[in-house]
Design an enzyme around this catalytic site. Structure first.
Site, PDB file in Angstrom:
ATOM      1  CB  THR A   1     -20.460  75.185 -47.868  1.00 51.24           C
ATOM      2  OG1 THR A   1     -21.670  75.795 -48.332  1.00 51.24           O
ATOM      3  CG2 THR A   1     -19.328  76.185 -47.972  1.00 51.24           C
ATOM      4  CG  ASP A   2     -18.598  71.426 -44.062  1.00 54.19           C
ATOM      5  OD1 ASP A   2     -17.845  72.412 -43.955  1.00 54.19           O
ATOM      6  OD2 ASP A   2     -19.298  71.012 -43.128  1.00 54.19           O
ATOM      7  CG  LEU A   3     -20.135  67.419 -48.907  1.00 52.41           C
ATOM      8  CD1 LEU A   3     -21.298  66.724 -49.611  1.00 52.41           C
ATOM      9  CD2 LEU A   3     -19.272  66.378 -48.202  1.00 52.41           C
TER      10      LEU A   3
ATOM     11  CG  ASP B   1     -22.373  73.404 -44.866  1.00 51.12           C
ATOM     12  OD1 ASP B   1     -21.801  73.169 -45.935  1.00 51.12           O
ATOM     13  OD2 ASP B   1     -23.609  73.563 -44.764  1.00 51.12           O
TER      14      ASP B   1
ATOM     15  N   GLY C   1     -13.912  70.411 -49.238  1.00 44.77           N
ATOM     16  CA  GLY C   1     -13.112  69.193 -49.164  1.00 44.77           C
ATOM     17  C   GLY C   1     -12.579  68.781 -50.518  1.00 44.77           C
TER      18      GLY C   1
END
Length: 424
Positions: A195-197, A167, A200
């Site tokens: 950024t991960d979220l 991330d 996703g």
């Protein structure tokens, strides 16, 4: 004796045993099975979102499990596997099976799972699962209707394709860190893996679109989502302004580059965010704080003037806001036309009367510690159901159940897999 849990959902009150907890609540995706080979945050957040909607999510883990199980402290007290609360935050509504994919027997189990699943999500380096003969190339032959979503750091092509991506690296390379932080200060990382979220959520949306496409055509497909592209696309106006005007990003702290006032202000005991997006809102704000003279002041008459004279208007407002507590200002702003809210600590968040009233926090039965609290799904559907159903699984908690009930293996075959240490 089965543990019972009262579950409050809109218009209905269910009293279910732990064994029934995941099956009796409705879900828009209750007929969809998901093969989940993801770890850390982006992938698990995507599959958890599918699980919230009722999908049967089968989390395939190595014998050591998802790395984020060990991302602590803090860890769950009393849990023999010492799962971290980090892991718990993105893995509810899933069943865990431990599988050795390096063995041929493990590959065969994987093939059987792929035959019966609608979706597969993984976040390995591009091509790694193909080399192990359990990637898209092989599984799409076994099940041509399979929707295969690969989440990577940089995508399957380009010079960075084989780099590992986390991330904060994608946030740095994609411009977010450079845009975040105090004015004239150093770059700052957001407090969560944003950024991960967002990756996703893009993956979740792509899977839903692919399910719709399959319904019309009967065909599966491969989806590629990556952290860097997602982050760059999330720069929205900052990216567009640079591409068209060549204007580089500045850091503004909590302030806004194009709207004034629109930022956090110090109160007597904390901080409060105030935003005025129009002249009417600015006038309303000035009246409430008893600074009506600012409304017709030539320096502040419209937003472009306020942006030009940012430092002066912020200085004047700051002096006023410091005279009362956050709660006092919140009370005065209760019926205001402009958005405002306190900068809350987590205690403040979960003590908030609105958060309590909407029942966002859920308590789920857990086999090791009795119960765990999670933040439930934020989206409400008028039909279909979007619920936190089951607590995140312990490592390999459902191995026997998946082999027996989902794949239909007999006791002898299951025993052989355990004895050969193909499963755990």
């Amino acid at each position: 004796m089965a543990m019972f849990k009262r579950i409050l959902i809109p218009s209905k009150l269910f009293c279910l045993s732990t064994a029934d907890y995941s099956t009796k609540l409705p879900g828009l995706l209750s007929d969809v099975s998901v093969l989940d080979l993801t770890r850390i945050v982006a992938g698990p957040f995507c599959t958890m979102t599918l699980g919230d909607l009722g999908a049967n999510v089968i989390k395939v883990e190595s014998m050591d499990g998802d790395e984020s199980r060990k991302w602590g402290p803090p860890f769950m007290k009393g849990d023999s596997n010492k799962d971290s609360f980090y892991f718990l935050s993105v893995n509810r509504n899933k069943k865990s099976i431990c599988l050795d994919l390096k063995s041929q027997e493990g590959k065969n189990v994987m093939y059987d799972l792929a035959k019966k699943c609608d979706v597969m999500v993984e976040n390995f380096l591009p091509g790694k699962l193909d080399k192990m003969q359990v990637g898209y190339e092989r599984l799409s032959q076994i099940n041509p209707k399979l929707i295969y979503c690969a989440i990577t750091g940089f995508g399957p092509t380009g010079p960075y394709a084989n780099r590992p991506g986390y991330d904060v690296v994608a946030a740095a390379m994609g411009g977010l860190l450079n845009a975040t932080g105090e004015r004239n200060g150093r770059p700052a990382k957001p407090g969560i893996a944003i950024t991960d979220l967002t990756t996703g959520l893009h993956s979740f949306g792509a899977i839903m679109a692919a399910l719709y496409h399959r319904q019309k055509t009967g065909k599966g497909q491969k989806i590629d989502c990556n952290l860097l592209s997602t982050q760059i696309s999330s720069m929205i106006n900052l990216a567009t302004v640079y591409l068209n005007c060549g204007i580089e990003v500045q850091r503004w702290g909590t302030a806004h580059a194009n709207l004034v006032p629109y930022q956090a202000f110090e109160t007597k005991d904390g901080e409060l965010v105030i935003g005025t997006g129009s002249n009417a809102q600015f006038a309303d704000f000035c009246r409430i704080i008893k600074k009506e003279e600012l409304i017709n002041d030539e320096r502040f008459k419209d937003n472009s003037d306020r942006v030009k004279n940012r430092d002066e208007i912020i200085r004047i407002i700051s002096e006023v806001i410091k005279t009362k507590t956050s709660k006092e200002w919140s009370k005065l702003f209760e019926n205001a036309s402009f958005p405002n809210g306190p900068v809350n600590k987590m205690k403040d968040v979960f003590d908030d009367e609105h958060v309590i009233a909407i029942g966002l926090v859920k308590e789920l039965p857990h086999p090791e510690v009795g119960a765990v609290k999670v933040v439930g799904p934020p989206t409400v559907y008028s039909a279909g159901g979007n619920y936190a159903r089951t607590a995140p699984p312990t490592l390999g908690q459902h191995t026997k159940e998946i082999l027996s009930e989902f794949l239909g293996y007999d006791d002898g075959k299951i025993g052989g897999l355990f004895n050969a240490k193909v499963v755990r």
